[in-house]
Design a protein around this motif. Structure first.
Motif, mmCIF file in Angstrom:
data_model
loop_
_atom_site.group_PDB
_atom_site.id
_atom_site.type_symbol
_atom_site.label_atom_id
_atom_site.label_comp_id
_atom_site.label_asym_id
_atom_site.label_seq_id
_atom_site.Cartn_x
_atom_site.Cartn_y
_atom_site.Cartn_z
ATOM 1 N N ASP A 236 0.819 -1.217 0.000
ATOM 2 C CA ASP A 236 0.000 0.000 0.000
ATOM 3 C C ASP A 236 0.849 1.261 0.000
ATOM 4 O OD1 ASP A 236 -2.187 -1.568 -0.100
ATOM 5 O OD2 ASP A 236 -2.849 -1.219 1.984
ATOM 6 N N GLU A 237 1.908 1.234 0.834
ATOM 7 C CA GLU A 237 2.799 2.406 0.869
ATOM 8 C C GLU A 237 3.466 2.619 -0.484
ATOM 9 O OE1 GLU A 237 5.913 2.972 3.866
ATOM 10 O OE2 GLU A 237 4.671 1.728 5.187
ATOM 11 N N SER A 238 3.876 1.522 -1.107
ATOM 12 C CA SER A 238 4.563 1.655 -2.401
ATOM 13 C C SER A 238 3.591 2.207 -3.439
ATOM 14 C CB SER A 238 5.166 0.325 -2.852
ATOM 15 O OG SER A 238 4.154 -0.595 -3.206
ATOM 16 N N GLN A 239 2.344 1.790 -3.330
ATOM 17 C CA GLN A 239 1.350 2.253 -4.291
ATOM 18 C C GLN A 239 1.090 3.759 -4.130
ATOM 19 O OE1 GLN A 239 0.638 0.829 -6.877
ATOM 20 N NE2 GLN A 239 -1.086 2.030 -7.645
ATOM 21 N N VAL A 240 1.113 4.240 -2.899
ATOM 22 C CA VAL A 240 0.968 5.687 -2.673
ATOM 23 C C VAL A 240 2.106 6.431 -3.366
ATOM 24 C CG1 VAL A 240 1.061 7.518 -0.916
ATOM 25 C CG2 VAL A 240 -0.342 5.472 -0.517
ATOM 26 N N MET A 241 3.311 5.898 -3.218
ATOM 27 C CA MET A 241 4.495 6.532 -3.822
ATOM 28 C C MET A 241 4.374 6.581 -5.355
ATOM 29 S SD MET A 241 7.464 7.865 -2.980
ATOM 30 C CE MET A 241 7.498 9.046 -4.307
ATOM 31 N N VAL A 242 3.933 5.468 -5.940
ATOM 32 C CA VAL A 242 3.770 5.395 -7.406
ATOM 33 C C VAL A 242 2.861 6.526 -7.886
ATOM 34 C CG1 VAL A 242 2.662 4.042 -9.250
ATOM 35 C CG2 VAL A 242 4.201 2.928 -7.632
ATOM 36 N N ARG A 243 1.760 6.706 -7.164
ATOM 37 C CA ARG A 243 0.788 7.707 -7.602
ATOM 38 C C ARG A 243 1.245 9.129 -7.303
ATOM 39 N NH1 ARG A 243 -3.906 4.892 -9.446
ATOM 40 N NH2 ARG A 243 -4.786 6.927 -9.871
ATOM 41 N N GLN A 244 2.013 9.304 -6.221
ATOM 42 C CA GLN A 244 2.564 10.642 -5.950
ATOM 43 C C GLN A 244 3.528 11.055 -7.056
ATOM 44 O OE1 GLN A 244 4.188 9.896 -2.016
ATOM 45 N NE2 GLN A 244 2.577 11.113 -1.021
ATOM 46 N N ALA A 245 4.383 10.121 -7.465
ATOM 47 C CA ALA A 245 5.347 10.432 -8.532
ATOM 48 C C ALA A 245 4.600 10.750 -9.830
ATOM 49 C CB ALA A 245 6.308 9.272 -8.741
ATOM 50 N N LEU A 246 3.604 9.949 -10.152
ATOM 51 C CA LEU A 246 2.859 10.186 -11.399
ATOM 52 C C LEU A 246 2.158 11.547 -11.379
ATOM 53 C CD1 LEU A 246 2.425 8.484 -14.046
ATOM 54 C CD2 LEU A 246 0.052 8.370 -13.278
ATOM 55 N N GLU A 247 1.640 11.901 -10.210
ATOM 56 C CA GLU A 247 0.977 13.200 -10.076
ATOM 57 C C GLU A 247 1.985 14.342 -10.310
ATOM 58 O OE1 GLU A 247 -1.836 14.384 -10.140
ATOM 59 O OE2 GLU A 247 -1.861 16.290 -9.057
ATOM 60 N N LEU A 248 3.210 14.162 -9.849
ATOM 61 C CA LEU A 248 4.234 15.183 -10.129
ATOM 62 C C LEU A 248 4.511 15.267 -11.630
ATOM 63 C CD1 LEU A 248 6.812 14.740 -7.221
ATOM 64 C CD2 LEU A 248 4.932 16.375 -7.414
ATOM 65 N N TYR A 249 4.523 14.123 -12.296
ATOM 66 C CA TYR A 249 4.743 14.132 -13.748
ATOM 67 C C TYR A 249 3.597 14.844 -14.462
ATOM 68 C CZ TYR A 249 8.428 10.742 -12.781
ATOM 69 O OH TYR A 249 9.549 10.120 -12.304
ATOM 70 N N ARG A 250 2.382 14.574 -14.014
ATOM 71 C CA ARG A 250 1.241 15.286 -14.603
ATOM 72 C C ARG A 250 1.438 16.794 -14.448
ATOM 73 N NH1 ARG A 250 -2.825 18.152 -13.425
ATOM 74 N NH2 ARG A 250 -2.567 17.986 -11.169
ATOM 75 N N ARG A 251 1.886 17.181 -13.271
ATOM 76 C CA ARG A 251 2.053 18.614 -13.009
ATOM 77 C C ARG A 251 3.224 19.216 -13.785
ATOM 78 N NH1 ARG A 251 2.096 19.784 -6.856
ATOM 79 N NH2 ARG A 251 2.078 21.918 -7.679
ATOM 80 N N VAL A 252 4.320 18.445 -13.973
ATOM 81 C CA VAL A 252 5.426 18.951 -14.800
ATOM 82 C C VAL A 252 4.880 19.292 -16.186
ATOM 83 C CG1 VAL A 252 7.544 18.328 -16.044
ATOM 84 C CG2 VAL A 252 7.321 17.804 -13.602
#
Ligand code: 87F
Length: 569
Positions: A236-252
């Motif tokens: 679950d923790e790893s999955q949170v990290m995956v989505r946080q990183a992707l959200e940063l990419y969306r924002r870039v």
């Protein structure tokens, strides 16, 4: 040459430019043409494209009077690859180099990358991600430890086999990615649940010796990126990290590059084979009608943990395998930005990644000298800098205002501030917006705030316009008959999909879409090696409603989701 052209224009002489470069040499616009090694990869007009075909023997473009030799030679709609090359060279982002697939990032593009880095570092720090640096070389044993991961990529790995005249005892690889370099260290460092989570990022170059035709920024043999690698105690923790990183990419993409993206899951066929699940952000390039993968964030599950023995004692003292993620964003972002926003004059930069956001150009004449205009311009510059704007006063006396307008337009500076004698009299300035050409006059008091709000507006409006264009090329269909015709209209296509394990149907769509396209007389572009076959881009997170009984567009089996398809880079 610019001055000569201006002189001829004044005399009313129409100029024809004859380039004496040998066939295959970079045209005179690429400064690298003068260097000793022959620059590689400069695109050449393809058969049937551009003016070359319509006027026999007229391969060299005529430069119209009034345009300097340093102007764009190609229109975006006329020949997209040639246009792209013009933009990145004339804007001084890129110089060509004598090794295929390698390019020089000049200060103008490198600064853009630094702005991405600064923003990204500011975002990952509060997430507990730390920067670090690992060696660029990897031994064969380590690289090949995780077979699944290297399989398929092996032909792209570059090896060092020699130093000076002596062969190395064992060849070493140049990193194509750093899983196998970092994870042995992870195994050393992680012993207990107290050592988790471990969240590292690295900014580096990587080498992937691709054989498809290279395109600056989009597909290069060496490129710059950030790669994040994390280890966690739970899935679950790893999955949170995956989505946080992707959200940063969306924002870039959306907040910095002003490029809209579609976030989603990769299908089983398109995911990173070494991992458990891949998420992606997908962008659309209107000039070619193609999609492009923006960045990916992987949930690696425990695959690498098992392979590299990354295990820890949990609170109960039981040995567990760590759950990992990896995620990467490359200088491809810059290429996508250029392709989406550039126009027939050159680069158009969104303010967030513009090395200079405003350029002050004085209009010098007999009645308004440098000495008179400079204090006024310098006070404007000070106000802009105080407002946190990246600005410059172009006080060079070797160029006239027209030359400067053209120069900074080609470089995509979002706002030009013109200052003439009347402005000094009236306490005003003229603003010219690069992205729309719009001109407006403003009071010099409060110019910092004025420009700031204009920059914010430009940033938002560029994204809104790009989104409008992207959305107008996004269609939802449920019948195969419409699939290729929609691709031909440069559209991305959302269809119902049987999903899951049915990889063979994805292959079927690829083959079928290619066949049906070529049947219509189209030729696959051999030069750019861009395929006319469609592939899945992602299963968007944002799913339209799927009515009961909807069938997969390919297999006719019950659909489980909507999937996005397109021709892609
Ligand atoms: C090329 C040669 C060898 C991609 C390769 O996406 C290995 C590879 O593992 C390889 N090309 N990949 C996948 C990279 C996965 C992953 N790595 C960290 C990312 C993001 C950053």
């Amino acid at each position: 040459p610019a001055d000569l052209m201006a002189y001829f224009e004044k005399c009313g002489v129409e100029v024809h430019v004859q380039e004496f470069a040998k066939k295959g040499d970079a045209p005179a616009v690429a400064p690298a043409a003068s260097s000793k090694g022959k620059p590689k990869d400069k695109p050449k007009p393809a058969k049937g494209q551009g003016k070359a075909e319509t006027k026999p023997g007229a391969n060299k473009k005529k430069v119209k009077a009034g345009k300097t030799l340093l102007a764009m030679q190609w229109k975006k709609t006329e020949n997209f690859p040639m246009w792209y090359s013009d933009v990145i060279v004339l804007s001084e982002m890129i110089s060509y180099y004598d090794i295929s697939g390698c390019y020089i990032l000049r200060p103008w593009s490198y600064k853009m990358w630094e702005l991405v880095q600064d923003w990204f570092n500011g975002q990952i720090r509060p997430l507990g991600v730390e920067n670090s640096y690992f060696p660029m070389f990897v031994s064969q044993d380590r690289l090949e430890k995780e077979k699944d991961h290297v399989e398929g990529f092996a032909p792209e790995v570059a090896w060092v086999t020699r130093s000076g005249d002596s062969e190395l005892a064992k060849p070493i690889a140049v990193r194509p990615t750093s899983e196998t370099i970092m994870y042995p260290a992870f195994a050393d460092w992680i012993k207990s649940h107290r050592d988790l989570p471990l969240k590292l990022n690295q900014w580096s170059n990587v080498v992937r010796w691709e054989f498809k035709d290279p395109t600056p920024f989009l597909r290069t043999r060496e490129f710059l990126w950030q790669e994040g690698h994390t280890a966690h105690a739970t899935y679950d923790e790893s999955q949170v990290m995956v989505r946080q990183a992707l959200e940063l990419y969306r924002r870039v993409y959306e907040e910095l590059m002003a490029v809209p993206v579609i976030p989603g899951y990769k299908t089983e066929k398109e995911k990173f084979a070494g991992g458990h699940q891949t998420t992606t952000v997908e962008a659309y390039i209107p000039g070619s009608g193609r999609a492009i993968q923006g960045a990916t964030s992987h949930n690696l599950g425990q695959n690498f943990g098992k392979m590299f023995d990354i295990s820890f004692q949990d609170e109960q003292g039981t040995s567990k395998i760590a759950w990992q993620t990896s995620w990467g964003l490359t200088t491809r972002t810059l290429g996508v930005c250029v392709m989406v926003h550039g126009d027939d004059t050159g680069l158009v930069l969104p303010p967030a990644v513009a090395p200079l956001q405003a350029i002050i150009v004085p209009i010098i004449s007999k009645k308004c000298t440098f000495e008179q205009v400079t204090p006024y311009c310098e006070s404007i510059l000070k106000q802009l800098e105080d407002a946190g704007i990246r600005a410059k006063y172009d006080d060079r006396d070797v160029y006239n205002p027209g030359w400067k307008y053209n120069h900074w337009e080609q470089k995509g500076v979002p706002i030009r501030i013109e200052v003439g004698p009347r402005d000094i009299e009236q306490g005003s300035v003229r603003l010219v917006l690069r992205y729309s050409g719009e001109k407006s006059d403003h009071k010099v008091e409060g110019i910092g705030d004025t420009v700031k709000s204009q920059l914010d507006f430009i940033q938002a409006d560029m994204l809104a316009k790009a989104k409008e264009t992207r959305d107008s090329h996004l269609v939802k269909i449920t019948e195969w008959e419409k699939f290729v015709p929609e691709l031909e209209k440069h559209n991305l296509v959302l269809t119902p999909w049987c999903g899951g394990e049915h990889q063979e149907w994805e292959e079927w769509v690829k083959t079928k879409s290619r066949e049906e396209t070529l049947k219509d007389g189209d030729e696959e572009d051999e030069r750019t090696a861009t395929s006319v076959a469609a592939k899945t881009l992602c299963i968007p997170f944002d799913q339209p409603e799927l009515p009961q009984g909807t069938k997969c567009i390919a297999s006719g089996l019950p659909a489980t989701c909507w999937v996005l398809w397109g021709r892609s880079y």
